[in-house]
Scaffold this motif. Structure first.
Motif, short mmCIF file in Angstrom:
data_model
loop_
_atom_site.label_atom_id
_atom_site.label_comp_id
_atom_site.label_asym_id
_atom_site.label_seq_id
_atom_site.Cartn_x
_atom_site.Cartn_y
_atom_site.Cartn_z
N ILE A 171 -2.84 2.67 -5.23
CA ILE A 171 -1.44 2.54 -5.41
C ILE A 171 -1.34 1.97 -6.72
O ILE A 171 -1.39 0.70 -7.10
CB ILE A 171 -0.86 1.52 -4.28
CG1 ILE A 171 -1.28 1.93 -2.87
CG2 ILE A 171 0.84 1.48 -4.54
CD1 ILE A 171 -0.64 1.11 -1.79
N LEU B 252 -3.88 7.23 -2.52
CA LEU B 252 -2.72 7.25 -1.91
C LEU B 252 -1.63 7.65 -2.44
O LEU B 252 -0.52 8.52 -1.90
CB LEU B 252 -2.63 5.87 -1.16
CG LEU B 252 -1.41 5.56 -0.04
CD1 LEU B 252 -1.75 6.22 1.30
CD2 LEU B 252 -0.94 4.49 -0.08
N ALA C 38 4.41 6.81 3.03
CA ALA C 38 3.19 6.64 2.50
C ALA C 38 2.15 5.69 3.52
O ALA C 38 0.89 5.65 3.57
CB ALA C 38 3.16 6.14 1.12
N CYS C 39 3.00 4.85 4.26
CA CYS C 39 2.29 3.98 5.29
C CYS C 39 1.56 4.71 6.31
O CYS C 39 0.69 4.27 6.75
CB CYS C 39 3.51 3.11 5.86
SG CYS C 39 4.22 2.21 4.65
N CYS D 144 -1.80 5.74 4.58
CA CYS D 144 -2.44 4.51 4.30
C CYS D 144 -2.75 3.64 5.42
O CYS D 144 -4.25 3.46 5.41
CB CYS D 144 -1.32 3.60 3.60
SG CYS D 144 -1.86 2.17 2.80
N ARG E 88 -7.18 3.45 5.84
CA ARG E 88 -7.53 2.13 5.50
C ARG E 88 -8.25 1.49 6.73
O ARG E 88 -9.48 1.17 6.77
CB ARG E 88 -6.36 1.13 5.36
CG ARG E 88 -7.01 -0.35 4.95
CD ARG E 88 -5.84 -1.12 4.39
NE ARG E 88 -4.86 -1.07 5.44
CZ ARG E 88 -3.55 -1.21 5.42
NH1 ARG E 88 -2.89 -0.98 4.11
NH2 ARG E 88 -2.50 -1.16 6.18
N CYS F 276 4.46 -4.13 -1.79
CA CYS F 276 3.99 -2.67 -2.16
C CYS F 276 5.31 -1.92 -2.37
O CYS F 276 6.30 -1.97 -1.51
CB CYS F 276 3.26 -2.28 -0.79
SG CYS F 276 2.92 -0.51 -0.84
N TYR G 106 5.87 0.96 -1.52
CA TYR G 106 6.39 1.86 -0.21
C TYR G 106 6.73 1.11 0.78
O TYR G 106 7.08 1.93 1.70
CB TYR G 106 4.76 2.80 0.12
CG TYR G 106 4.29 3.38 -1.08
CD1 TYR G 106 4.85 4.72 -1.58
CD2 TYR G 106 3.14 3.42 -1.36
CE1 TYR G 106 4.66 5.62 -2.45
CE2 TYR G 106 2.48 4.28 -2.51
CZ TYR G 106 3.37 5.12 -2.94
OH TYR G 106 2.86 6.14 -3.95
N ALA G 107 6.67 -0.11 0.62
CA ALA G 107 6.95 -1.10 1.89
C ALA G 107 8.33 -0.69 2.41
O ALA G 107 8.83 -0.71 3.52
CB ALA G 107 7.08 -2.28 1.58
FE1 SF4 Z 1 -0.08 0.93 2.47
FE2 SF4 Z 1 1.37 -1.39 3.44
FE3 SF4 Z 1 1.88 -0.12 1.11
FE4 SF4 Z 1 2.59 0.88 3.74
S1 SF4 Z 1 3.43 -1.14 2.87
S2 SF4 Z 1 1.71 2.07 1.87
S3 SF4 Z 1 0.94 0.56 4.99
S4 SF4 Z 1 0.04 -1.17 1.64
#
Ligand code: SF4
Length: 285
Positions: free
Chosen positions: A72, A107, A117-118, A121, A125, A211, A213-214
């Protein structure tokens, strides 16, 4: 005074963790425990407390750490740096696995094919963590899941009507497949807020950024909602955890796993989610 306060705070945290480890028998004598180390505050606290309990001889086990580099850009590099530093400072055996090296794409590249993206991911993972922990002969895989994460996960399973995931609830999983390393959650009773206070009070080298993408995730929305509830009705999160614990335990032994026909990893179907997604992503890239 500040020193005394942090000592007192750390002691209380340690007592909570020891209680979970003892009450739920998370670690057996001689176990090899791998910590899933992201470099974030939860996994670093897990590593530091387990290392302290080990060095003080409170429990007898071997400790190592595994970091997954999801790829990422602009985010994960700092977390990996923090994971490396923390493991190095404690003298803990450290292993790093990159999604890009192992699977052929990052990712960031894979995320365009999913709503969030989660989804890839989490799948990749979990897949790489379990595979690496198993290859290293680990008996347990310790994650930094705290009380907040656990309540969020449970509500996510409800929202998705994903009853199978209820089996993952609780501080310890059973070994349901020879190649599935049971997960343990030493921070199960520790609220996220306390982990944050610990990191700041002790000036720990952790990666605090969120993150990129969170914001896409259901988890993030539930987290905000639960924080709002907790603020207005203190104790809500702990009450939810207790409710789930008392009423919604699934017989974990009933969850059976087979072996993926492609990679040989444990899977509930003939092809595991990681191989299925890998195939789809490679076709589209
Ligand atoms: Fe991965 Fe967490 Fe980011 Fe989602 S928020 S892409 S699960 S690291």
């Amino acid at each position: 005074m500040k020193h005394l306060d942090s000592q007192n705070f750390n002691q209380k945290l340690e007592t909570k963790v020891k209680k979970v480890i003892t009450e739920y028998n998370l670690i057996d004598d001689g176990d090899k425990v791998a910590v899933a180390l992201s470099g974030g505050k939860d996994s670093v606290l897990t590593l530091q407390i387990l290392d302290k309990l080990l060095k003080e001889g409170v429990f007898d086990f071997k400790l190592l750490a595994i970091a997954i580099d999801e790829g990422i850009g602009g985010y994960r590099e700092e977390g990996i740096e923090s994971a490396r530093n923390n493991a190095y400072q404690l003298g803990v055996e450290y292993h790093e696995v990159s999604i890009e090296t192992e699977l052929g794409f990052s990712l960031d590249e894979a995320s365009q094919f999913f709503q969030t993206a989660c989804v890839p991911c989490g799948v990749f993972r979990r897949h790489l963590l379990n595979r690496t922990a198993c290859q290293l002969g680990s008996d347990k895989l310790a994650t930094g899941h705290n009380l907040d994460d656990e309540v969020q996960s449970f509500l996510m399973s409800f929202a998705r009507a994903d009853v199978r995931r209820f089996a993952k609830f609780g501080p310890k999983q059973d070994r349901i497949h020879p190649k599935m390393v049971p997960r343990i959650k030493p921070l199960w009773l520790v609220p996220e807020k306390e982990v944050g206070i610990w990191a700041i009070m002790n000036e720990v080298d952790v990666h605090l950024a969120e993150c990129p993408y969170a914001h896409q995730s259901l988890r993030s929305r539930l987290k905000n909602y639960l924080n709002h509830l907790e603020e207005n009705h203190p104790g809500t999160k702990m009450n939810l955890l207790k409710f789930f614990q008392k009423n919604l335990q699934l017989d974990k032994k009933k969850v059976k796993l087979a072996q993926c026909q492609i990679c040989g990893e444990p899977s509930s179907a003939s092809t595991c989610k990681a191989c299925e997604m890998q195939e789809l992503i490679k076709q589209k890239l």
